[in-house]
Structure formats: structure tokens, C-alpha cells
Write an enzyme that holds these catalytic residues in place. Structure first.
Site, mmCIF file in Angstrom:
data_model
loop_
_atom_site.group_PDB
_atom_site.id
_atom_site.type_symbol
_atom_site.label_atom_id
_atom_site.label_comp_id
_atom_site.label_asym_id
_atom_site.label_seq_id
_atom_site.Cartn_x
_atom_site.Cartn_y
_atom_site.Cartn_z
ATOM 1 N N LYS A 90 3.510 -0.841 -9.811
ATOM 2 C CA LYS A 90 3.544 0.595 -9.684
ATOM 3 C C LYS A 90 4.928 1.028 -9.778
ATOM 4 O O LYS A 90 5.113 2.360 -10.084
ATOM 5 C CB LYS A 90 2.695 0.769 -8.470
ATOM 6 C CG LYS A 90 3.196 0.439 -7.044
ATOM 7 C CD LYS A 90 4.318 1.082 -6.291
ATOM 8 C CE LYS A 90 4.910 0.542 -5.348
ATOM 9 N NZ LYS A 90 5.908 1.432 -4.664
ATOM 10 N N GLY A 115 0.958 -1.209 -0.016
ATOM 11 C CA GLY A 115 0.001 0.046 -0.068
ATOM 12 C C GLY A 115 1.028 1.199 0.093
ATOM 13 O O GLY A 115 2.270 1.305 0.047
ATOM 14 N N THR A 150 3.657 6.809 -5.732
ATOM 15 C CA THR A 150 5.060 6.723 -6.155
ATOM 16 C C THR A 150 5.248 7.368 -7.678
ATOM 17 O O THR A 150 6.400 7.675 -7.733
ATOM 18 C CB THR A 150 5.538 5.276 -6.491
ATOM 19 O OG1 THR A 150 4.356 4.541 -7.241
ATOM 20 C CG2 THR A 150 5.437 4.347 -5.144
ATOM 21 N N ALA A 154 8.502 5.215 3.659
ATOM 22 C CA ALA A 154 8.898 4.963 5.102
ATOM 23 C C ALA A 154 9.133 6.335 6.031
ATOM 24 O O ALA A 154 8.895 6.159 7.337
ATOM 25 C CB ALA A 154 10.451 4.235 4.973
#
Length: 337
Positions: free
Chosen positions: A197, A142, A254, A146
Site C-alpha cells: 500500500k 492496518g 495512505t 500515528a
């Protein structure tokens, strides 16, 4: 108090150690770091400076270079390992994991040589280690940078497994303030989305690197999602998984977020730098670089066209000009949406 062992001292493994130290249920957390010098540095300074600077690990997180020590009495094991190295790490640690212990893969990528998903790698390794060993496997994916998760910013992720009892247990164990988990049983869809992705993010970065604006980025994200969905459904995943957090959510993150490693690679490629030069200057792994060819191999087996992925692979591995790649996509035959 349940012990959680996290394998992998990169940015995501370190962030998960911080996030899971805040869970509603108390846990003892062990972080295994492959590099002995880095493990000592993190243990001493309580900070992973190369991979997650500015975020202190709580004193309750035990940092070690000793894999056996990190796994001792573990009630849950999380693998946050680059896809290319996952098999070797699982070969090393699976003999030390007790039968029935949940094993959660937090890796977003495919094994470059075999095209295997991480849950497949775990199953294959477990059969080699011991045919009687049947790990309880789940995957965590998902939209989750970080740095933002470690900073306590609201983050929603997916935990997926065909074992519905397991995902419900993990949802309860991992829930923390500003860290929300949704359950799913479509392991295939969640893992493929997490891998695909990254390739689309490289394409998005290329668009920015060559100076394109918002129109092409919107088109790329939309058609990228269609491409991801086409392959995932052909391989047996559910379409709705690709429109959820593991698919659309992570794709948007992303392709647009400044913290995306894969997008960074694309930006630099668009500016004319070589892939070798870009990767040499990066500490962290951009999974999309090793995943593009693996996805094309899966697509060929399924008889599916992946025009964006094809052009990304050509830029990465065949020296194709980013502008020529974008032009090839735009000049494809006209069709219905």
C-alpha cells in the site's frame, strides 16, 4: 503488571507508547530510542518533537537509549523500526529477549536488499543468534496514522500470527478506548498488504502532484488493490485479507490522507522535485521508496505483473517522468476487469 518494550522512537513507536498507556489492562511501558540526544529530549520534555509534536508521553512511559534496560523483564516486545534497519536492531536485541516472549512487528515494509518480510527477518536472525530460540512472532498493521492514534481518535488495526493463542492474548493486552484490534492468522497477507500500500500511496501522490483529480485517484486505488491482491494470493496469502483493514483499509488511508509520508513523496515527485531532494527534507521514513524494487523482485519470481509498481519504481529510481508513467498505465492493452 506486564511490561511492554517498544523498540523505535519514531512517530509510530512513540504513538504506540501513548496508546498502550491507555489500555484496559495496566502496563509498564518502556520506549527505546536509538538516538541518545533524542531519548534525553523526550525524557526531559515528555514529547517527541521531531516525530510526534504536540503529544505528551505519560510519566509512566520510561524512555531510554539503553536497549538492555528497555528489555529487562519485558512481557511483550514491539518492533517499530524502519525496515532497512530492522535486521541490525533485532541482531542486537534478540539475545536479550527471554524465550517465549511475544515479539510484535509494527513495521510496514520489506527489507530492501533481501525482499524479506519483517517476520522472516526476525526468524532468520533468531536462528543465527540461537537455533533453539523460537520467538512467538506477531505483526501489527492496518490504517493507523500515528498522530491520530496518539490523539485518541478511533483506530482499528489487525494483529496477525499463526499462533492463535498469541493473537488472542495480544488483542486483550492492547485493547484500549478508541483502539480496536482484530485478529488474523494470515501473516503473509497482512505483511505484504502493509508493504504494497505504501507504493500505491506514492502513485496516488504523483496523481495529485501533476494536477489530476478524483477520477484517476479512484481508478488507482481500485486497480492498486487488484495488483496487491494478485501478488499476495500468488505468494500464498488469502484474498479476503487484502479486502480487510490491512489491505483496503490501509490503502485508502495512505492514498488519501494528508498525513501519509509516501503520498507526500509522490506529490513532490509529481511537482518535479528530485527524490534525493524530497528525502533530504523528511525526518521520517517513507517505506514505499525502498519497497517498490523489492516487490518487483518478488513479482518476477512469481510470474506476476505489477504495472503500477513498475511505473512507481521507474519514477523513483530511473528518472521517468511522472506524466509518462501515468500515460504508460493508461495505454496498457484493454482487458477484462
Amino acid at each position: 503488571m506486564k511490561r511492554i518494550a517498544i523498540l523505535g522512537g519514531g512517530s509510530w513507536g512513540t504513538a504506540l507508547a501513548i496508546v498502550l498507556s491507555r489500555t484496559h489492562k495496566p502496563h509498564e511501558i518502556s520506549l527505546w530510542v536509538r538516538d541518545a540526544a533524542l531519548a534525553e529530549s523526550i525524557r526531559r520534555d515528555r514529547e517527541n518533537v521531531p516525530y510526534l509534536p504536540g503529544h505528551k508521553l505519560p510519566e509512566s512511559v520510561h524512555v531510554t537509549h539503553d536497549a538492555a534496560a528497555s528489555l529487562e523483564n519485558a512481557g511483550v516486545v514491539i518492533g517499530a523500526i524502519p525496515a532497512a534497519h530492522a535486521r541490525s536492531v533485532y541482531r542486537r536485541v534478540l539475545p536479550q529477549i527471554v524465550q517465549g516472549t511475544p515479539l510484535v512487528s509494527a513495521t510496514k515494509g520489506l527489507e530492501p536488499d533481501t525482499h524479506a518480510r519483517m517476520s522472516e527477518v526476525i526468524s532468520q536472525v533468531s536462528q543465527v543468534v540461537s537455533p533453539e530460540f523460537l520467538p512467538r512472532v506477531a505483526v501489527l498493521s492496518g490504517p493507523s496514522f500515528a498522530l491520530e492514534a496518539a490523539a485518541g481518535q478511533p483506530t482499528a488495526v489487525v494483529v496477525a500470527s499463526r499462533d492463535l493463542t498469541l493473537v488472542n492474548e495480544l488483542q486483550e493486552e492492547f485493547a484500549a478506548p478508541n483502539f480496536r484490534l482484530y485478529t488474523n492468522d494470515d501473516v503473509l497477507g497482512v505483511e505484504l498488504a502493509g508493504a504494497m500500500k505504501n507504493v500505491m500511496a506514492i502513485a496516488a501522490g504523483v496523481c495529485q502532484g501533476i494536477g489530476l483529480g478524483s477520477n484517476p485517484l479512484a481508478a488507482l486505488i481500485t486497480r492498486g488493490l487488484a495488483e496487491m491482491t494478485r501478488l499476495a494470493v500468488a505468494l500464498g496469502a488469502r484474498q479476503e485479507t487484502l479486502s480487510g483493514l490491512a489491505g483496503l483499509g490501509d490503502l485508502v488511508l495512505t492514498c488519501t490522507g494528508s498525513l501519509s509520508r509516501n503520498r507526500h513523496v509522490g506529490i513532490e515527485l509529481g511537482k518535479g522535485r528530485s527524490l534525493a531532494e524530497i528525502l533530504e527534507g523528511m525526518k521520517m521514513v517513507a517505506e514505499g521508496v525502498g519497497t517498490a524494487r523489492a516487490l518487483l523482485a518478488l513479482a518476477r519470481e512469481a510470474g506476476i505483473e505489477l504495472p503500477i509498481t513498475e511505473q512507481v519504481a521507474a519514477i523513483l529510481h530511473e528518472g521517468r517522468s511522472p506524466r509518462d508513467a501515468i500515460r504508460s498505465i493508461m495505454e496498457r492493452p484493454l482487458k477484462r476487469e
